[in-house]
Structure formats: C-alpha cells, structure tokens
Design a protein around this motif. Sequence first.
Motif, PDB file in Angstrom:
ATOM      1  N   PRO A 144       0.804  -1.227   0.000  1.00 23.20           N
ATOM      2  CA  PRO A 144       0.000   0.000   0.000  1.00 23.20           C
ATOM      3  C   PRO A 144       0.839   1.281   0.000  1.00 23.20           C
ATOM      4  CG  PRO A 144      -0.106  -1.096   2.143  1.00 23.20           C
ATOM      5  CD  PRO A 144       0.553  -2.060   1.199  1.00 23.20           C
ATOM      6  N   ASN A 145       2.068   1.226   0.512  1.00 26.66           N
ATOM      7  CA  ASN A 145       2.933   2.407   0.471  1.00 26.66           C
ATOM      8  C   ASN A 145       3.909   2.334  -0.695  1.00 26.66           C
ATOM      9  OD1 ASN A 145       1.617   3.092   2.824  1.00 26.66           O
ATOM     10  ND2 ASN A 145       3.210   2.205   4.132  1.00 26.66           N
ATOM     11  N   TYR A 168      -3.492   2.987  -6.700  1.00 19.39           N
ATOM     12  CA  TYR A 168      -4.676   3.582  -6.079  1.00 19.39           C
ATOM     13  C   TYR A 168      -4.728   5.081  -6.362  1.00 19.39           C
ATOM     14  CZ  TYR A 168      -8.060   5.466  -2.969  1.00 19.39           C
ATOM     15  OH  TYR A 168      -9.127   6.171  -2.497  1.00 19.39           O
ATOM     16  N   LEU A 169      -3.591   5.773  -6.188  1.00 17.61           N
ATOM     17  CA  LEU A 169      -3.548   7.212  -6.483  1.00 17.61           C
ATOM     18  C   LEU A 169      -3.900   7.468  -7.942  1.00 17.61           C
ATOM     19  CD1 LEU A 169      -0.396   8.745  -4.730  1.00 17.61           C
ATOM     20  CD2 LEU A 169      -2.806   9.155  -4.203  1.00 17.61           C
ATOM     21  N   GLN A 175       4.414  11.798  -6.623  1.00 17.08           N
ATOM     22  CA  GLN A 175       4.271  10.697  -5.677  1.00 17.08           C
ATOM     23  C   GLN A 175       3.669   9.473  -6.374  1.00 17.08           C
ATOM     24  OE1 GLN A 175       1.376  11.040  -2.603  1.00 17.08           O
ATOM     25  NE2 GLN A 175       2.393   9.551  -1.273  1.00 17.08           N
ATOM     26  N   ASN A 204      -1.718   6.350   2.815  1.00 22.43           N
ATOM     27  CA  ASN A 204      -2.898   7.020   2.251  1.00 22.43           C
ATOM     28  C   ASN A 204      -4.130   6.715   3.101  1.00 22.43           C
ATOM     29  OD1 ASN A 204      -5.335   7.346   0.592  1.00 22.43           O
ATOM     30  ND2 ASN A 204      -3.927   7.815  -1.065  1.00 22.43           N
ATOM     31  N   VAL A 211      -7.353   7.280   2.819  1.00 22.72           N
ATOM     32  CA  VAL A 211      -8.556   6.738   2.171  1.00 22.72           C
ATOM     33  C   VAL A 211      -8.330   5.268   1.804  1.00 22.72           C
ATOM     34  CG1 VAL A 211     -10.268   7.057   0.355  1.00 22.72           C
ATOM     35  CG2 VAL A 211      -9.042   9.034   1.251  1.00 22.72           C
ATOM     36  N   PHE A 212      -7.163   4.979   1.269  1.00 27.75           N
ATOM     37  CA  PHE A 212      -6.853   3.594   0.903  1.00 27.75           C
ATOM     38  C   PHE A 212      -6.805   2.717   2.161  1.00 27.75           C
ATOM     39  CE2 PHE A 212      -3.760   0.512  -1.335  1.00 27.75           C
ATOM     40  CZ  PHE A 212      -4.798  -0.144  -1.973  1.00 27.75           C
ATOM     41  N   ILE A 247     -10.287   1.785   3.025  1.00 22.63           N
ATOM     42  CA  ILE A 247     -10.826   0.748   2.141  1.00 22.63           C
ATOM     43  C   ILE A 247     -10.293  -0.633   2.555  1.00 22.63           C
ATOM     44  CG2 ILE A 247     -10.856  -0.100  -0.246  1.00 22.63           C
ATOM     45  CD1 ILE A 247     -10.726   2.860  -1.151  1.00 22.63           C
TER      46      ILE A 247
END
Lengths: 288, 288
Positions: free
Chosen positions: A144-145, A152-153, A172, B28, B30-31, B34
């Motif tokens: 996720p990072n 996702y972004l 980013q 993030n 928001v992520f 989710i």
Amino acid sequence: MKLTEFQTKYVPQIDNFLKSHLVSEVDNPVFSKIMSYSVMAGGKRLRPLLFLATLETLGHGIGESELRIACGIELIHTYSLIHDDLPAMDNDDYRRGELTSHKKWGEAEAILAGDALLPLGIQWIAEGSNSAALAIIMSQAIGPNGMVGGQYLDIDSTNNDSVKNNAKVINQMEWLKTGCLIEASVKMASVYAGANDDEIAKLDKFSKEFGRSYQIYDDLIDVVETAKEAGKATHKDADEGKNNTLTLLGLEDSRKKLAEMIKAGKEAIAIFNEPLLGEFFNLYRKVL
Amino acid sequence: MKLTEFQTKYVPQIDNFLKSHLVSEVDNPVFSKIMSYSVMAGGKRLRPLLFLATLETLGHGIGESELRIACGIELIHTYSLIHDDLPAMDNDDYRRGELTSHKKWGEAEAILAGDALLPLGIQWIAEGSNSAALAIIMSQAIGPNGMVGGQYLDIDSTNNDSVKNNAKVINQMEWLKTGCLIEASVKMASVYAGANDDEIAKLDKFSKEFGRSYQIYDDLIDVVETAKEAGKATHKDADEGKNNTLTLLGLEDSRKKLAEMIKAGKEAIAIFNEPLLGEFFNLYRKVL
C-alpha cells in the motif's frame, strides 16, 4: 561490462529459468500456461537485469540462487501488468503486442494468474536469498505504500481536476507506481551482496533517479512512438484524462527533467569501476 | 486453556493490532480505510487464533512479534475474500452481513485493496518472525499450488459436468482453497517455535484434518443456516452449479465424513497436554 553484452549473457538465462520453472513448479498445467503466457510475452527483463547488474557492480557472483531471485522480481512485475490491464483498471486489450491476459483467457483467470504470480515471486525471492530482509524489501515496495498505493492514487486521480496540476501528487503517484519496484530491485541486490553503508547509499541514489526517470520515459514513449512500435495502445493517456509529468510539464521540460535525472543518477555511481549500471540510462536515448 | 477463554483473551488483541496498524502503517488514509473496511468486518479470526493456539500448545510466549505474524495471516485471508467476491469471480454483494468491497468502494478499489493486503500480510509475517522460512511457507500456501490454485480449479470446475462427480478433483479443490492456508497457520507456528520433528508431524496431521474438514463445515453451513445467520448469501452453491463434497456425498455422508476427521484430528494431538487445539473442532457442532 557493456550493458549489451550483459543482456546477451543474462536475458536468455532469465527467460529459460522463467519458462522451465513455471512448468516444473506449477502443478496445474493449464494454469501454468495462463501464468506463463504473460510472463513469456517478451518483456525487456529490466528489473531482473537491474538486480543482477547491481550484483555484478558489487563483485558478487551470479548463479542459480541469484537467477531465482531475479526471476521472482519479474513474476511480480508481470502480476502488476496483468492486473493493471483488467477491465476495471486500465482496460487494455493489448500488451507487448499480444492480447492481454483477460482478453485471452477471461477475467477471472487473469485476476487469479496475477494473484498466483505475486506470492510465487516472493517465494522465489525468499528461497533464492534465504533472507527475510529481501522478502520485506519486496513486500514493502509493492504494498500500500509502494506500487499498489501508486495504482490507487492513479485511479483516484484520473479525471480528477484538483490533481491535474498538482506536481506533488503526480510525482508521488509516478514514484510509487514504477519507482518503488525498480528501487527494490537494486536494494535487494545491495543487501544480498552485503554492500557497505556508503555503497548502499550511492546505489539507493542511483535507483531513485533511475526509477523516477523510468516513468517519465514511459510517458514520453506514449507520445513519441507509434502504437505498433510500443506494442500497446499509445497516445492513450491524454485521451483518458491521465495526469503525469508529461501533461504537467509538457514535452520539452519533461525531456529536460529526464536529462537532469540521468546526470544525477550517473554521478551517484561514479565510485564504482564497473560502468554497467550507468548504461541503463541508454534506454532513454530514443525519447531524448 | 479453554478455547473460549483463549478467544476472549486474544481476539480483542488481534482486532486492536489490525485496526491500529492499518492506520499507522498505511500512508494514504482513504486507501487505509478501504483496506480496513474488509479486515474489520467482523471475522472469527480463526487463522490467527490457530497460529497463536499452536504457539500456546508448544509453550511459546505470545507478544507483539507473534501478534504481528498472526495478523499478517488475517490480512492475507481478507485479501482472498475480497478477490473471491469480485464480479468476475463469485460476484457476491454481501459478506459477513456487510456490502462486499467492490459494492462499497468500486471494483478497481477492491482489486487494489486485495493486492495491497497480500504483500502487507507477508511483510508482517517476515517482520514478526525475521524468518525466510515463514515467508516461504505462506507464499507456497497461497500460490498456484495452494489457495489460488484451488480458486482456479473452482472456476474451472463450476458448471463442468465432467467434474461434478469426480471426488478426486473436488477433494483437491477444497483442500487447496481452504486447507492450505489453515495448514500454513499451524505450520508457521511449529517452525517459529522450534518444535521437534515428532511434534511437527503431529501438528501437520491435525492441521490437515482441521483444514479439510473446515471446507466441509463451510459447505454444510451453506444449507443448514439461513442467509441472515451466515451474513452472506446461502443456498447459493447448488444454484450456481458449484461442486463440493456436499453435492458429491449428500448431507448425511458429509456429516459422517466430518465426524471421522474430527476424531482423527483430535487423536493426532493427543500427545500434547494442552487441550486448546482440539477444541477448535467445537466450531463444527452446529452442523453435526
């Protein structure tokens, strides 16, 4: 060693390893074929080559274990392409000149092929290295990072006017989507080869410049090449409201930025006698 | 220790760890939300509990590192549920009484939430254990010869008449889909705690019986419970042409088979003084 020489030596070894082990290590022959289809669709093997070239730069030998790690990286890269192409994501019909996985085999099959390549890639990295550290570097880079956070972004920012001119968000997003996995390929090699702190810092700097510039290169290819040359739909980003460095800076300033990054990346690794890693920037010649 | 007591002690710790670390370790917000949505949707935490209960059985302490590994398993289990529910897969609207991830957030978001939970789960396992061996056990369990291979067999066999009465294919599919991850949860604990060969063999036997019987239990729940009790659509498997042990053996023989497995599983771990693991079979009471 010259990069062309290095590629001539190792790309066939990477391809052979991938091809034979996806047969011998996947029990279900049909599922193995679905996974292999995307893996063997003719990529440049950039990330495994970066891993191996970093080992070469550090004077570390390359054998079966190192090839296993390198190919694990390629499995993970391929998973990311399969999922990016899905109807719910970029909805691409072609990739590297061939039908994308979901167009060829069906959507459920494509989701599962990706879901299988990801853990198999981490398995190969952990088996080849016997190192929890390498498994952690890779997991972080694609989590996720990292890469998936970038995806996702990307879906969050597509057609989002508040992001269209936001350089920070675009930087980013591009870094996470593409840079993290490239950075991890170099980092895994430095840790695996037992590089010292100074070497690690220099290689990190190189991989950051190379990883960030690779996405700009990829955006430029989108407008510079015809669809036939790139083997996929081009000129597509602008049509779909995608925001990237190119849409932000325009063609000439993107090229200028790319040239600056190449210079900084090459300087970072000037301490090494081996010129191999610096030559990876030659890939960008066609858009400069 | 009684299982109920163990659950009362550790389920809140698991839930707290998951909730707080999905906030603190995902950049993030928001992520992160989710991802958390599906993880915090109220599962039984069966797999992390099995991991921790195996440590308890072997007399190994449970602290922050062990919780991190246990919660890594739950992240991976949650990823598998999110992807199973996707429109291209089982196309489920509800899970654990709540909207499924793609119904709540969108299909691209659900694919990416799963794609993020998988590597984050492996990362937590590798970080908590500092062991390449544990990363390998988990990667194998969820890869093409494990869980995802089972999912592939499932989509391949649904509405496929040549498989409808093939006990071998059905057994293999159910084992891969559900058994492998359960087996891995116990195996990771035995390896992590440094169990001896005899203990590992006994625990393997237990986890094989428990893992295989869990899928039969899950199939039985599908017909025994109403949709409201199960929190998801039930009586659905037969309608959709799904083949499983239940459709193969029928209700009474499935129950008989389940009872045999419970007996064999309990016998395997009779060498341990701690009764905790054997009590996991109590979960099946409601369908016997």
